[in-house]
Scaffold this motif. Structure first.
Motif, PDB file in Angstrom:
ATOM      1  N   ILE A 229       0.848  -1.195   0.000  1.00  0.00           N
ATOM      2  CA  ILE A 229       0.000   0.000   0.000  1.00  0.00           C
ATOM      3  C   ILE A 229       0.883   1.245   0.000  1.00  0.00           C
ATOM      4  O   ILE A 229       1.842   1.334   0.770  1.00  0.00           O
ATOM      5  N   VAL A 230       0.588   2.191  -0.847  1.00  0.00           N
ATOM      6  CA  VAL A 230       1.332   3.447  -0.861  1.00  0.00           C
ATOM      7  C   VAL A 230       0.825   4.315   0.293  1.00  0.00           C
ATOM      8  O   VAL A 230      -0.354   4.693   0.312  1.00  0.00           O
ATOM      9  N   PRO A 231       1.655   4.636   1.266  1.00  0.00           N
ATOM     10  CA  PRO A 231       1.185   5.426   2.416  1.00  0.00           C
ATOM     11  C   PRO A 231       0.796   6.836   2.005  1.00  0.00           C
ATOM     12  O   PRO A 231       1.417   7.441   1.127  1.00  0.00           O
ATOM     13  N   GLN A 232      -0.230   7.345   2.663  1.00  0.00           N
ATOM     14  CA  GLN A 232      -0.715   8.689   2.376  1.00  0.00           C
ATOM     15  C   GLN A 232      -0.164   9.724   3.349  1.00  0.00           C
ATOM     16  O   GLN A 232      -0.634  10.861   3.384  1.00  0.00           O
ATOM     17  N   THR A 233       0.821   9.352   4.133  1.00  0.00           N
ATOM     18  CA  THR A 233       1.420  10.262   5.107  1.00  0.00           C
ATOM     19  C   THR A 233       2.113  11.409   4.396  1.00  0.00           C
ATOM     20  O   THR A 233       2.874  11.196   3.442  1.00  0.00           O
ATOM     21  N   SER A 234       1.880  12.628   4.854  1.00  0.00           N
ATOM     22  CA  SER A 234       2.509  13.795   4.235  1.00  0.00           C
ATOM     23  C   SER A 234       3.970  13.892   4.637  1.00  0.00           C
ATOM     24  O   SER A 234       4.398  13.352   5.664  1.00  0.00           O
ATOM     25  N   LEU A 235       4.734  14.610   3.827  1.00  0.00           N
ATOM     26  CA  LEU A 235       6.154  14.793   4.117  1.00  0.00           C
ATOM     27  C   LEU A 235       6.351  15.548   5.432  1.00  0.00           C
ATOM     28  O   LEU A 235       7.268  15.240   6.202  1.00  0.00           O
ATOM     29  N   CYS A 236       5.470  16.509   5.705  1.00  0.00           N
ATOM     30  CA  CYS A 236       5.573  17.267   6.960  1.00  0.00           C
ATOM     31  C   CYS A 236       5.382  16.362   8.170  1.00  0.00           C
ATOM     32  O   CYS A 236       6.113  16.476   9.160  1.00  0.00           O
ATOM     33  N   ASP A 237       4.405  15.460   8.094  1.00  0.00           N
ATOM     34  CA  ASP A 237       4.182  14.542   9.210  1.00  0.00           C
ATOM     35  C   ASP A 237       5.363  13.600   9.399  1.00  0.00           C
ATOM     36  O   ASP A 237       5.690  13.208  10.527  1.00  0.00           O
ATOM     37  N   MET A 238       5.999  13.206   8.307  1.00  0.00           N
ATOM     38  CA  MET A 238       7.190  12.361   8.415  1.00  0.00           C
ATOM     39  C   MET A 238       8.316  13.084   9.149  1.00  0.00           C
ATOM     40  O   MET A 238       9.038  12.490   9.955  1.00  0.00           O
ATOM     41  N   ILE A 239       8.462  14.363   8.847  1.00  0.00           N
ATOM     42  CA  ILE A 239       9.542  15.139   9.464  1.00  0.00           C
ATOM     43  C   ILE A 239       9.204  15.502  10.896  1.00  0.00           C
ATOM     44  O   ILE A 239      10.035  15.361  11.808  1.00  0.00           O
ATOM     45  N   TYR A 240       7.977  15.984  11.117  1.00  0.00           N
ATOM     46  CA  TYR A 240       7.571  16.347  12.478  1.00  0.00           C
ATOM     47  C   TYR A 240       7.429  15.116  13.364  1.00  0.00           C
ATOM     48  O   TYR A 240       7.741  15.166  14.556  1.00  0.00           O
ATOM     49  N   GLY A 241       6.915  14.021  12.800  1.00  0.00           N
ATOM     50  CA  GLY A 241       6.791  12.786  13.554  1.00  0.00           C
ATOM     51  C   GLY A 241       5.395  12.431  14.004  1.00  0.00           C
ATOM     52  O   GLY A 241       5.238  11.554  14.856  1.00  0.00           O
ATOM     53  N   PHE A 242       4.358  13.041  13.450  1.00  0.00           N
ATOM     54  CA  PHE A 242       2.987  12.737  13.856  1.00  0.00           C
ATOM     55  C   PHE A 242       2.460  11.511  13.111  1.00  0.00           C
ATOM     56  O   PHE A 242       1.468  11.578  12.366  1.00  0.00           O
ATOM     57  N   ILE A 243       3.126  10.389  13.312  1.00  0.00           N
ATOM     58  CA  ILE A 243       2.769   9.137  12.660  1.00  0.00           C
ATOM     59  C   ILE A 243       2.934   8.005  13.673  1.00  0.00           C
ATOM     60  O   ILE A 243       3.691   8.133  14.643  1.00  0.00           O
ATOM     61  N   PRO A 244       2.236   6.885  13.475  1.00  0.00           N
ATOM     62  CA  PRO A 244       2.440   5.731  14.366  1.00  0.00           C
ATOM     63  C   PRO A 244       3.853   5.177  14.202  1.00  0.00           C
ATOM     64  O   PRO A 244       4.434   5.217  13.117  1.00  0.00           O
ATOM     65  N   GLY A 245       4.397   4.670  15.282  1.00  0.00           N
ATOM     66  CA  GLY A 245       5.737   4.099  15.250  1.00  0.00           C
ATOM     67  C   GLY A 245       6.253   3.859  16.646  1.00  0.00           C
ATOM     68  O   GLY A 245       5.549   4.077  17.638  1.00  0.00           O
ATOM     69  N   SER A 246       7.474   3.386  16.750  1.00  0.00           N
ATOM     70  CA  SER A 246       8.087   3.220  18.058  1.00  0.00           C
ATOM     71  C   SER A 246       8.166   4.572  18.755  1.00  0.00           C
ATOM     72  O   SER A 246       8.237   5.625  18.107  1.00  0.00           O
ATOM     73  N   ILE A 247       8.195   4.542  20.075  1.00  0.00           N
ATOM     74  CA  ILE A 247       7.969   5.745  20.877  1.00  0.00           C
ATOM     75  C   ILE A 247       8.887   6.906  20.498  1.00  0.00           C
ATOM     76  O   ILE A 247       8.429   8.041  20.319  1.00  0.00           O
ATOM     77  N   GLY A 248      10.172   6.679  20.360  1.00  0.00           N
ATOM     78  CA  GLY A 248      11.101   7.784  20.162  1.00  0.00           C
ATOM     79  C   GLY A 248      11.659   7.930  18.765  1.00  0.00           C
ATOM     80  O   GLY A 248      12.566   8.738  18.545  1.00  0.00           O
ATOM     81  N   GLU A 249      11.123   7.162  17.798  1.00  0.00           N
ATOM     82  CA  GLU A 249      11.747   7.107  16.483  1.00  0.00           C
ATOM     83  C   GLU A 249      11.046   7.921  15.401  1.00  0.00           C
ATOM     84  O   GLU A 249      11.517   7.958  14.265  1.00  0.00           O
ATOM     85  N   THR A 250       9.952   8.594  15.712  1.00  0.00           N
ATOM     86  CA  THR A 250       9.144   9.161  14.629  1.00  0.00           C
ATOM     87  C   THR A 250       9.556  10.570  14.220  1.00  0.00           C
ATOM     88  O   THR A 250       9.403  10.935  13.054  1.00  0.00           O
TER      89      THR A 250
END
Length: 383
Positions: A229-250
């Motif tokens: 599946i192609v994720p729909q996460t925005s580039l800003c969210d990737m950089i800021y970290g507002f995505i699910p993931g391990s606690i300190g890695e986002t």
């Protein structure tokens, strides 16, 4: 001065012949953590420094604070966002929920890990080592928020005993202790470390947060890629970290703040850090050009634990390459393997864990080859 005077007053009780001599290692650990050791070299020529390894480890812990604090906020953010109550929640409510969810994991990590180190130090009659100051905070930051505390305690005990103490303690371990803990969890309890139910806290805590429905799922962007599946996460969210993931890695920004501190103080090697990104970037460009990855090449560097691993774990001075030329090879190898694992094996959507493990395993060989090359080159120059 009052604390220093009090420590000096009770110190004879822990020295040879004192009534608390059996706990000398414990006392020494607390004293050297609070104050720089006052020992003086007895002979020879030495270079003295005002900082010791405990101060270095403390600086790494400080560098980890931005990632930890943002991780706490993001735990709350994901819970409130999943429940659809994000707009009505205040910053303090969101952060306090994440703080209460993450704090027990940090406490368990330190209590179990330091407890084992204290016991081993007392048993050997040696001073308490400082390495776990860093590992104790890294381990909770590289696991999902839904990891049970008893599993975390078991993983910490395994990592400290079999990845560290069995090799002789701090400075003698071959593999990064935090990586050993995560690998133990990953291969022993894969359902807790992967899948769509591990990344968002689903219970309310002391009236904060939201109780989400049983079976609630939320995939990480890399998890979606592994499913095609192609994720729909925005580039800003990737950089800021507002995505699910391990606690300190986002959060890339929070990790970058820690990287700046480590590089400014000279604690971490910029060669290792940079070469990890170069290796990962080049491999991601190759796979993207071949049409083998669902995301753009730079997204591989922003998602998952790539940044966290490159900054805080690949640069571990004990388990990484130590020769200057070897650092380039070591870092490049880690970055390349991380992306290869992600793309070639959907069963391991993260990749960074295995990459650092293999990098640790190859580090002595890399240093050996660099040293032998220098010896051979100098011998040929003499001829």
């Amino acid at each position: 001065m009052s604390l220093r005077n009090y420590i000096n007053k009770i110190k004879p009780n822990f020295q040879e012949g004192g009534r608390l001599h059996a706990f000398r290692s414990v006392f020494d650990g607390f004293e050297t953590f609070l104050y720089v050791p006052n020992d003086t070299a007895k002979s020879g020529t030495h270079i003295h420094d005002a900082i010791d390894s405990k101060r270095i480890m403390s600086m790494v812990v400080i560098a980890l604070v931005p990632a930890m604090l943002f991780g706490m906020y993001n735990v709350g953010y994901q819970n409130y966002a999943a429940a659809g109550t994000l707009a009505s929640a205040s910053f303090l409510e969101i952060f306090c929920y994440g703080f209460l969810a993450v704090l027990p994991k940090i406490l368990v990590s330190y209590i179990v890990g330091l407890g084992i180190e204290f016991i081993v130090a007392q048993w050997k009659g040696e001073e308490i080592q400082e390495g776990y100051l860093v590992s104790g905070i890294i381990i909770p930051l590289i696991i999902p928020v839904n990891c049970p505390l008893w599993m975390l305690a078991l993983a910490v005990a395994f990592a400290v005993i079999f990845a560290k103490e069995i090799f002789g303690g701090t400075g003698m371990n071959i593999f990064n202790v935090a990586i050993a803990a995560r690998m133990f969890l990953f291969f022993s309890y894969p359902s807790v470390m992967t899948g769509d139910t591990a990344w968002v806290a689903t219970d309310s805590i002391f009236g904060l947060g939201n109780a989400l429905p049983d079976g609630f799922t939320a995939a990480t962007p890399l998890g979606e890629v592994a499913q095609g599946i192609v994720p729909q996460t925005s580039l800003c969210d990737m950089i800021y970290g507002f995505i699910p993931g391990s606690i300190g890695e986002t959060s890339v920004i929070a990790i970058a703040l820690g990287a700046i501190l480590l590089l400014w103080t000279g604690i971490a090697s910029w060669k290792t850090m940079l070469s990890v990104f170069v290796g990962g970037g080049l491999m991601a460009v190759l796979f993207q050009s071949l049409g083998m990855t669902e995301i753009r090449w730079y997204e591989h560097l922003l998602l998952g634990g790539f940044c966290f691993g490159a900054v805080f774990m690949a640069t571990d001075p004990v388990t990484s390459a130590r020769t200057e030329s070897g650092k380039w090879v070591y870092g490049f190898l880690i970055g390349a393997i991380a992306v290869i694992v992600r793309v070639m094996n959907p069963g391991y959507p993260e990749g960074m864990m295995l990459a650092i493990f293999f990098g640790n395993m190859c580090a002595p060989l890399i240093d050996y080859c660099v040293v032998q090359r220098n010896i051979t080159r100098r011998a040929n120059r003499i001829k």
